[in-house]
Design a protein around this motif. Structure first.
Motif, PDB file in Angstrom:
ATOM      1  N   UNK A   1       0.937  -1.240  -0.181  1.00 48.84           N
ATOM      2  CA  UNK A   1       0.021   0.028   0.151  1.00 48.84           C
ATOM      3  C   UNK A   1       0.926   1.236   0.046  1.00 48.84           C
ATOM      4  N   UNK A   2       1.906   1.382   0.696  1.00 52.77           N
ATOM      5  CA  UNK A   2       2.846   2.185   0.804  1.00 52.77           C
ATOM      6  C   UNK A   2       4.192   2.441  -0.176  1.00 52.77           C
ATOM      7  N   UNK A   3       4.001   1.192  -1.038  1.00 56.22           N
ATOM      8  CA  UNK A   3       5.181   1.297  -1.884  1.00 56.22           C
ATOM      9  C   UNK A   3       5.432   2.527  -2.712  1.00 56.22           C
ATOM     10  N   UNK A   4       4.191   3.168  -3.654  1.00 52.10           N
ATOM     11  CA  UNK A   4       4.362   4.279  -4.278  1.00 52.10           C
ATOM     12  C   UNK A   4       4.623   5.413  -3.590  1.00 52.10           C
ATOM     13  N   UNK A   5       4.284   5.600  -2.134  1.00 54.61           N
ATOM     14  CA  UNK A   5       4.484   6.590  -1.551  1.00 54.61           C
ATOM     15  C   UNK A   5       5.996   6.768  -1.193  1.00 54.61           C
ATOM     16  N   UNK A   6       6.452   5.524  -0.738  1.00 55.61           N
ATOM     17  CA  UNK A   6       7.971   5.598  -0.668  1.00 55.61           C
ATOM     18  C   UNK A   6       8.949   5.926  -1.707  1.00 55.61           C
ATOM     19  N   UNK A   7       8.387   5.568  -2.640  1.00 55.06           N
ATOM     20  CA  UNK A   7       9.244   5.971  -4.154  1.00 55.06           C
ATOM     21  C   UNK A   7       8.947   7.335  -4.335  1.00 55.06           C
ATOM     22  N   UNK A   8       8.070   7.969  -4.281  1.00 54.98           N
ATOM     23  CA  UNK A   8       7.878   9.281  -4.246  1.00 54.98           C
ATOM     24  C   UNK A   8       8.604  10.105  -3.331  1.00 54.98           C
ATOM     25  N   UNK A   9       8.585   9.552  -1.906  1.00 55.04           N
ATOM     26  CA  UNK A   9       9.467  10.466  -1.086  1.00 55.04           C
ATOM     27  C   UNK A   9      11.090  10.186  -1.197  1.00 55.04           C
ATOM     28  N   UNK A  10      11.332   9.085  -2.057  1.00 52.44           N
ATOM     29  CA  UNK A  10      12.828   8.773  -2.477  1.00 52.44           C
ATOM     30  C   UNK A  10      13.241   9.758  -3.864  1.00 52.44           C
ATOM     31  N   UNK A  11      12.324  10.392  -4.461  1.00 50.18           N
ATOM     32  CA  UNK A  11      12.593  10.943  -5.875  1.00 50.18           C
ATOM     33  C   UNK A  11      13.505  11.851  -5.596  1.00 50.18           C
ATOM     34  N   UNK A  12      13.197  12.849  -4.665  1.00 49.10           N
ATOM     35  CA  UNK A  12      14.080  14.092  -4.817  1.00 49.10           C
ATOM     36  C   UNK A  12      15.442  13.764  -4.640  1.00 49.10           C
ATOM     37  N   UNK A  13      15.859  12.905  -3.826  1.00 49.08           N
ATOM     38  CA  UNK A  13      17.365  12.375  -3.453  1.00 49.08           C
ATOM     39  C   UNK A  13      17.802  11.775  -4.760  1.00 49.08           C
ATOM     40  N   UNK A  14      16.747  10.921  -5.428  1.00 49.02           N
ATOM     41  CA  UNK A  14      17.446  10.123  -6.606  1.00 49.02           C
ATOM     42  C   UNK A  14      17.830  11.151  -7.689  1.00 49.02           C
ATOM     43  N   UNK A  15      16.899  12.346  -7.694  1.00 52.64           N
ATOM     44  CA  UNK A  15      17.205  13.550  -8.899  1.00 52.64           C
ATOM     45  C   UNK A  15      18.615  13.913  -8.409  1.00 52.64           C
ATOM     46  N   UNK A  16      18.667  14.561  -7.271  1.00 48.28           N
ATOM     47  CA  UNK A  16      20.039  15.046  -6.778  1.00 48.28           C
ATOM     48  C   UNK A  16      21.295  14.050  -7.060  1.00 48.28           C
ATOM     49  N   UNK A  17      21.117  12.884  -6.734  1.00 46.96           N
ATOM     50  CA  UNK A  17      22.432  11.883  -7.028  1.00 46.96           C
ATOM     51  C   UNK A  17      22.558  11.748  -8.535  1.00 46.96           C
ATOM     52  N   UNK A  18      21.448  11.930  -9.511  1.00 52.24           N
ATOM     53  CA  UNK A  18      21.677  11.774 -10.950  1.00 52.24           C
ATOM     54  C   UNK A  18      22.259  13.136 -11.383  1.00 52.24           C
ATOM     55  N   UNK A  19      21.845  14.292 -10.731  1.00 55.29           N
ATOM     56  CA  UNK A  19      22.325  15.390 -11.362  1.00 55.29           C
ATOM     57  C   UNK A  19      23.971  15.457 -10.869  1.00 55.29           C
ATOM     58  N   UNK A  20      24.306  14.894  -9.934  1.00 58.63           N
ATOM     59  CA  UNK A  20      25.683  15.149  -9.300  1.00 58.63           C
ATOM     60  C   UNK A  20      26.549  14.258 -10.242  1.00 58.63           C
ATOM     61  N   UNK A  21      26.113  13.124 -10.686  1.00 55.16           N
ATOM     62  CA  UNK A  21      26.887  12.182 -11.759  1.00 55.16           C
ATOM     63  C   UNK A  21      26.565  12.866 -13.144  1.00 55.16           C
ATOM     64  N   UNK A  22      25.706  13.316 -13.537  1.00 50.26           N
ATOM     65  CA  UNK A  22      25.727  14.239 -14.893  1.00 50.26           C
ATOM     66  C   UNK A  22      26.844  15.195 -14.709  1.00 50.26           C
ATOM     67  N   UNK A  23      27.009  15.753 -13.684  1.00 53.72           N
ATOM     68  CA  UNK A  23      28.154  16.690 -13.628  1.00 53.72           C
ATOM     69  C   UNK A  23      29.386  16.282 -13.823  1.00 53.72           C
ATOM     70  N   UNK A  24      29.753  14.950 -13.631  1.00 52.14           N
ATOM     71  CA  UNK A  24      30.954  14.386 -13.779  1.00 52.14           C
ATOM     72  C   UNK A  24      31.060  14.228 -15.388  1.00 52.14           C
ATOM     73  N   UNK A  25      29.957  13.821 -16.146  1.00 55.50           N
ATOM     74  CA  UNK A  25      30.036  13.915 -17.636  1.00 55.50           C
ATOM     75  C   UNK A  25      30.355  15.161 -18.266  1.00 55.50           C
ATOM     76  N   UNK A  26      29.851  16.105 -17.602  1.00 54.26           N
ATOM     77  CA  UNK A  26      29.994  17.717 -18.034  1.00 54.26           C
ATOM     78  C   UNK A  26      31.401  18.027 -17.660  1.00 54.26           C
ATOM     79  N   UNK A  27      32.045  17.665 -16.832  1.00 51.63           N
ATOM     80  CA  UNK A  27      33.594  17.972 -16.588  1.00 51.63           C
ATOM     81  C   UNK A  27      34.476  16.924 -16.906  1.00 51.63           C
ATOM     82  N   UNK A  28      33.939  16.140 -17.780  1.00 51.95           N
ATOM     83  CA  UNK A  28      34.956  15.140 -18.331  1.00 51.95           C
ATOM     84  C   UNK A  28      35.715  15.540 -19.623  1.00 51.95           C
ATOM     85  N   UNK A  29      35.226  16.819 -20.326  1.00 50.41           N
ATOM     86  CA  UNK A  29      36.046  17.404 -21.237  1.00 50.41           C
ATOM     87  C   UNK A  29      35.583  16.896 -22.600  1.00 50.41           C
ATOM     88  N   UNK A  30      36.358  17.293 -23.701  1.00 47.09           N
ATOM     89  CA  UNK A  30      36.001  17.027 -25.019  1.00 47.09           C
ATOM     90  C   UNK A  30      35.967  15.573 -25.317  1.00 47.09           C
TER      91      UNK A  30
END
Length: 468
Positions: A280-309
């Motif tokens: 019953x609360x599975x989707x609620x927990x996923x929703x609650x974890x989504x902002x942290x997942x966005x932050x983790x992914x944004x940090x990893x995308x930053x590695x690609x942006x800093x990797x150079x040409x």
């Protein structure tokens, strides 16, 4: 001497507690369930309270019967005396600002009468006419069915029978979605403000038929391949009650509850010998974890942006994206990805936008398909499949090739087919799935990992980039 306390519910059966000033953001609306217990926690009051919490309502309960029950069936039931059922209802509504209620298992005519008498007539009411348990055990006798027709149908804001219950209440055979719609019309003519006949027991993909003051609506979903369906009727009706408590009209309440059930059914729990419960609360927990997942992914995308040409050579013409599944995510629209993808620039790659839920369709569908077999896989990215890139990926693990020219015309979708083909004889995801493209389709390698960081590591390996 202090004056004797008088409970207003003793003299006014339609009494409700006066409205109070409530901060709706801090104080959720209150909903009441009048139903039996399920000692295994998957149905009845237990399911109702969890579903109400998931839909942002504060659940309260009046117990009509205590059952010894598990996923395999009902072993015994001990009815609560009708006067005590009524006392529980009156105790709650005289003190808490109950904004909607639902009835579930009532058992017999005496408890139907007790609930009907004690529930305030002004209260929005969902009537779930629980007659037979999924295991086949009878939960409402014949006199109780007649009492329900006489006392509760006309009180129902929303009536939620399944196929068997709709047949019993209308005398109509219900074998098709059209029959379900006709039965819902009959039940509305019998006095319910709205009726929702659930079609999960019909052949084919489920269609729930709604008839209400707003008109007629079909709620359709693909049939979920799961045995964990214990308590789904209780869950749906409780969610509708929670939405009504929040102020929704009948159709909006049903639509929100149906959407909640769509997200809940794929999250069944593998408990018990019989049909397991939904989470019953599975989707609620996923929703609650989504902002942290966005932050983790944004940090990893930053590695690609800093990797150079050097990393730019790994970016396909359509761009690169990285998708990540938050904990418990099981649908493409629950995954997070880069809005607008990553694009090559003269100096490397840049994200076109931020990270958000639902920002990828193709990669998200592929990742969900792979996760059906290997739920430990959490992330995926697409890269250009040059010979050098594929060789580098082969050095760190399995690379699977699929030929998109073999995709059948009736496939559910290219990414669904790609996932099923790549995982057909595997229990773990490969490092990458490579396809050589097709007419008008660019060749592509999709790289998998158990985290966004692991996938970015593999993208950099494919590009031949050594991070500083």
């Amino acid at each position: 001497m202090a004056p004797a306390h008088t409970d207003p519910s003793d003299t006014d059966p339609d009494h409700t507690v006066p409205a109070r000033t409530i901060d709706s953001a801090a104080s959720p609306p209150v909903a009441l369930t009048v139903a039996g217990t399920d000692s295994s926690g998957g149905a009845g009051v237990a399911a109702d309270l969890k579903a109400m919490a998931a839909r942002d309502a504060f659940g309260t309960a009046a117990v009509t019967a205590v059952t010894a029950q598990n996923t395999a069936g009902v072993d015994s039931a001990h009815p609560v005396p009708p006067a005590e059922v009524a006392a529980q209802i009156r105790s709650v509504v005289s003190d808490l600002p109950v904004a909607a209620a639902k009835t579930g298992m009532l058992g017999d005519a005496d408890r139907v009468e007790a609930a009907a008498e004690a529930l305030p007539e002004s209260l929005p009411l969902v009537v779930d006419p629980v007659v037979v348990a999924a295991s086949g055990a009878r939960l409402l006798d014949e006199a109780g069915v007649e009492a329900l027709r006489d006392r509760l149908i006309e009180r129902a804001t929303v009536l939620t029978p399944n196929v068997a219950e709709a047949e019993l209440l209308t005398g109509r055979d219900v074998s098709t979605p059209a029959d379900a719609r006709a039965a819902a019309r009959d039940l509305r003519e019998a006095g319910a403000e709205a009726a929702l006949v659930t079609g999960g027991h019909l052949d084919g993909d489920p269609v729930d038929a709604y008839v209400g003051p707003e008109g007629e609506t079909r709620f359709e979903r693909d049939r979920v391949d799961t045995d964990a369906t214990h308590g789904t009727g209780c869950t749906l009706s409780a969610a509708i009650a929670a939405e009504l408590a929040g102020g929704a009209d009948p159709l909006a309440a049903v639509a929100a509850a149906e959407s909640y059930l769509d997200r809940t059914l794929p999250r069944g729990l593998p408990y018990g010998e019989g049909p397991g419960p939904v989470n019953h609360l599975g989707a609620t927990r996923t929703d609650a974890a989504t902002p942290a997942a966005c932050a983790r992914l944004r940090a990893e995308v930053g590695r690609l942006e800093r990797a150079g040409s050097a990393v730019a050579d790994a970016v396909p013409e359509v761009g690169t994206n990285v998708a990540l599944a938050p904990p418990g995510a099981c649908r493409p629209d629950e995954l997070v990805a880069v809005e607008g993808r990553l694009r090559s620039t003269g100096e490397g790659v840049r994200a076109a936008g931020g990270v958000a839920r639902g920002a990828s369709d193709h990669l998200a569908r592929l990742l969900c398909g792979v996760r059906e077999i290997d739920p430990s896989t959490r992330a995926v990215a697409n890269v250009r499949p040059t010979d050098a890139a594929v060789d580098r990926l082969n050095e760190i693990g399995d690379v699977v090739r699929v030929d998109r020219r073999e995709e059948p015309p009736d496939a559910d979708g290219t990414m669904d087919w790609t996932a099923a083909t790549a995982m057909s004889d595997r229990s773990r995801a490969p490092v990458a799935v490579v396809d050589d493209g097709a007419h008008g389709k660019e060749p592509m390698a999709r790289v998998f990992g158990d985290s966004a960081g692991a996938v970015v590591d593999r993208v950099l390996i494919a590009a031949g980039v050594d991070e500083p």
